[in-house]
Design an enzyme around this catalytic site. Structure first.
Site, short mmCIF file in Angstrom:
data_model
loop_
_atom_site.label_atom_id
_atom_site.label_comp_id
_atom_site.label_asym_id
_atom_site.label_seq_id
_atom_site.Cartn_x
_atom_site.Cartn_y
_atom_site.Cartn_z
N SER A 197 0.81 -1.21 0.00
CA SER A 197 0.00 0.00 0.00
C SER A 197 0.85 1.27 0.00
CB SER A 197 -0.90 -0.02 1.23
OG SER A 197 -1.62 1.17 1.27
N HIS A 199 -0.42 4.47 1.17
CA HIS A 199 -0.73 5.48 2.20
C HIS A 199 -0.15 5.14 3.58
CE1 HIS A 199 -4.10 3.62 4.61
NE2 HIS A 199 -4.03 2.79 3.59
N THR A 235 -8.18 3.96 -17.10
CA THR A 235 -7.13 4.96 -17.20
C THR A 235 -6.25 4.95 -15.95
OG1 THR A 235 -8.57 6.33 -18.52
CG2 THR A 235 -6.69 7.42 -17.50
N CYS A 321 -9.28 -0.76 10.75
CA CYS A 321 -10.29 -1.50 9.99
C CYS A 321 -11.12 -2.43 10.86
CB CYS A 321 -9.61 -2.29 8.88
SG CYS A 321 -8.69 -1.21 7.79
#
Lengths: 380, 396
Positions: A197, A199, A235, A321
């Site tokens: 990841s 972040h 994209t 989470c």
């Protein structure tokens, strides 16, 4: 403000933000377009991907950009299961995974797959003997996180893979490396698939990586056009990709030095907590220093977190989470329900200063005593 | 105990008179490959030993060198006492997975007091005694423990080496010029030629502005991948625009490709002679496109006298793709940028070209002058394995 929740997410570093702005402004072409602007964007994207591939010594074609580690985990488990169900329908995961892995497993069960959960020992390491017992001829995948998000236990992935391959050479190993990358040295060659990841390493949110060894087939979960990658059509988000690549490079610079420094901060905190009544430190010799998990046996974690909020100090209960639930990792390691429902997680980064730790200890003690006194009165 | 890389030769060892030349070439190639890693190479007719501290990186690099049959990891120690050899052999054997084994000993240090068969017997007995459930099998053992008593050191290794790439050491067979387009086939053809010991240079026909800068970059990227096996590659870039435009203007559509290919062959042959290459190599495969029917090949090939090697000519497309993936060129080859062979393709190119017609058509344009102009202005780009293009440093 004292922010000690870096394992939940990190602020974007200014350098990274700067290149994301520049990319957004100067590279407006769609990397899938054939015109000159598109080619310019694609060229930059290729360079960014190449930089990442070089950092991990893997092929560029082995990397897919996704939106989050959760998406990468989905691709790894569901994508692999769907592509390889003819080889078997059995998967093994550890009891120290990120909640997203368990949610994915629950879904796979509804598709007819069978999931086994491998035990760990009291240090949090995978129980190799149990793993060997669970391995079957139809085991297609094993998933073990590189570093657990709650207690920070680091798994010996290379050894785990050797064990797996020795019993069933068809079984592949996936690892959620979200909490490991940029914190401790790790090799993608120890696994067949990985989730990484952005972040958590001072990069932007909304971008992550899925690594898969070129020998492995995975079925896409979404379909569309765009030649750049069949596993993730659409994209490419160029500013995020460039920011991510830069963040990864910065995060892997001087890794050992940073880890040592964070180790010192961690030691200071542990020494302090050891002197305080009602606090248990949930840490094994395999925990990385960036994550420090403790149980406040007499205080409700959420109450404590709210109290710290008031003093502009930010930490977590277990993981962002699974807030509010019991810490499954602490439960898996210590098998103590009270301990597992009373955890808080302090997570450190190389930008954490010594002064911040001093201040944090001060505020922590103040609030801890305040709540303890309050609770003692209530009990009367 | 120190690790050492042992290299076993394959087909090389069948050379008798000029084996020294092949071995020297192989050594040079490995030296070049490991230029960034401190190492020392010793060799004899049997194998090559590579001493280095950066073991893992060296093995990875050596896996890209041709002329190697097998790469084995050996363990070196100075203590020659038989008890010590016993201990070390046991320690190493413990790591291996086997049920039957035998010990083979070589003794190049003839002053060593115990003879080879005796050493094998002693070490074998020691392992048998200390490892449970293992058996000796001298005919068909799973594990062979090789003990070599050398001057000043003992070398232990097993029969668990990794396969090398095979082939002949690159450049031991002389030079060839590869017609490198941006497609899937020509890089594979280049790889196969390199494998047989040919040192390649490459030629690319650029047709700006009809082909893009990206097409040229793609070819450079492909050449870069081939440098892994070939070492440095000189890429000859021919500006083909004028010739191509003249062909399109003057030659009937269905003969465009035939004549264009004949021009490319002639230019390639001239460049090849200039750089002392003895053959042209290309990625033609029988029947794949109109210019690759047998008849087309004959008519196109007629333009030159230099031999043309077509390594993938009998391969199926899927076989070529598999190999392209293996050598790492596939992903680059499938990038969308068109090269000069794929722009301006007529709908129905001739598949049975007639040579007499070709002669007539070629009279319509002064190709000779155009070709000399193209060659005169041709550009050479040097492509090295290790120089990574640093780009976007400000952003990344």
């Amino acid at each position: 403000m004292i922010y000690l929740d870096y394992s939940a997410t990190t602020p974007v570093s200014l350098e990274v933000l700067d290149v994301m702005n520049k990319t957004t402004k100067d590279f407006i072409g769609n990397a899938n377009s054939l015109n000159a602007l598109g080619l310019k964007s694609k060229d930059l994207m290729n360079s960014a991907t190449k930089q990442i591939a070089n950092l991990f010594s893997v092929l560029e074609s082995e990397l897919t950009y996704t939106s989050s580690s959760t998406e990468s985990n989905n691709l790894a488990l569901i994508g692999y299961a769907l592509a390889n169900y003819k080889k078997g329908k059995h998967l093994i995961v550890s009891k120290l995974e990120h909640p997203s892995i368990y949610a994915i497993c629950d879904y796979l069960v509804t598709l007819g797959f069978e999931i086994s959960y491998v035990n760990n020992d009291s240090d949090g390491l995978i129980d190799f003997e149990h793993l060997k017992k669970l391995m079957r001829e139809d085991t297609i995948l094993v998933s073990v996180c590189a570093v657990n998000s709650e207690v920070g236990v680091r798994q010996p992935l290379k050894m785990i893979r050797q064990i797996i391959k020795k019993i069933n050479s068809n079984t592949v190993l996936h690892s959620d490396m979200t909490q490991a990358i940029g914190k401790t040295s790790i090799s993608l060659h120890d696994v067949d698939m990985a989730s990484i990841s952005s972040h958590k390493i001072f990069g932007p949110k909304g971008i992550a990586l899925f690594y898969k060894n070129s020998q492995i087939t995975v079925k896409p979960l979404i379909y569309g056009s765009g030649k750049s990658n069949e596993l993730k059509p659409g994209t490419p988000p160029l500013p995020l990709i460039v920011g991510f690549s830069k963040a990864l490079r910065l995060a892997t610079d001087d890794l050992e030095k940073k880890e040592k420094y964070i180790g010192l901060l961690n030691d200071r905190l542990c020494k302090k907590f050891a002197t305080m009544d009602g606090i248990l430190i949930n840490k094994t010799k395999y925990s990385i220093p960036h994550i420090l998990n403790i149980s406040l046996m007499n205080v409700k974690p959420e109450t404590f977190i709210r109290a710290l909020d008031n003093d502009a100090v930010y930490i977590s209960t277990n993981t962002a989470c699974s807030s509010g639930e019991l810490s499954s990792s602490v439960m898996a390691i210590y098998n103590d329900l009270k301990r597992a429902t009373h955890t808080i997680r302090i997570s450190l980064a190389s930008i954490t200063t010594s002064e911040e730790i001093t201040k944090f200890i001060e505020i922590f003690e103040k609030n801890y005593h305040m709540l303890n006194t309050l609770l003692a009165k209530e009990e009367k | 105990m120190k690790k050492v890389i042992i290299i076993k030769y394959g087909e090389l060892s069948t050379k008798s008179d000029n084996i020294n030349f092949f071995l020297k070439t192989l050594k040079n190639n490995i030296d070049k490959k490991l230029s960034n890693i401190e190492h020392e190479i010793k060799y004899d007719y049997g194998r090559m030993l590579i001493y280095t501290d950066d073991f893992e990186n060296s093995v990875d690099k050596i896996k890209e060198v041709f002329g190697i049959h097998e790469i084995v990891i050996g363990y070196l120690f100075k203590e020659k006492d038989i008890d010590f050899i016993n201990e070390k052999a046991l320690e190493l054997a413990k790591e291996k997975d086997f049920s039957t084994f035998k010990v083979e000993t070589k003794r190049s240090d003839k002053k060593y007091p115990i003879k080879s068969p005796e050493v094998s017997r002693i070490v074998g007995a020691y392992i048998l005694k200390n490892l449970n459930g293992k058996k000796v099998d001298v005919h068909n053992p799973e594990l062979i423990i090789n003990v070599e008593i050398r001057l000043g050191e003992v070398l232990v290794y097993f029969n668990d080496g990794e396969k090398g790439l095979g082939g002949y050491p690159t450049s031991s067979m002389g030079k060839g010029l590869l017609m490198l387009s941006g497609g899937i086939d020509s890089p594979v053809a280049g790889y196969l030629a390199i494998k047989r010991g040919v040192k390649i240079e490459a030629i690319y026909f650029d047709s700006p502005p009809h082909t893009s800068q990206m097409a040229l970059k793609k070819v450079k990227d492909l050449a870069k991948i081939l440098t892994k096996y070939n070492g440095e590659i000189r890429l000859h870039v021919i500006n083909f625009t004028k010739i191509q435009e003249e062909i399109i203007k003057n030659i009937p559509n269905y003969y465009l490709i035939t004549i264009m290919r004949r021009m490319m062959y002639q230019i390639s042959a001239l460049v090849a002679s200039n750089v002392n290459a003895h053959v042209i190599i290309n990625g033609e495969s029988i029947g794949q496109v109109a210019s690759q029917t047998l008849k087309s090949m004959q008519v196109i090939n007629e333009a030159i006298r230099m031999p043309v090697i077509r390594p993938v000519c009998t391969y199926d497309k899927l076989e070529i793709i598999d190999l392209a993936k293996k050598i790492g060129t596939y992903e680059t080859s499938i990038e969308p940028y068109e090269d000069c062979c794929t722009i301006f393709v007529p709908d129905h190119p001739v598949i049975y070209p007639d040579l007499n017609l070709v002669y007539e058509y070629e009279k319509l344009v002064d190709f000779k002058t155009l070709m000399f102009e193209a060659i005169k202005s041709h550009q050479v780009i040097l492509i090295n394995e290790n120089d990574d293009e640093k780009k976007y440093e400000d952003l990344l």
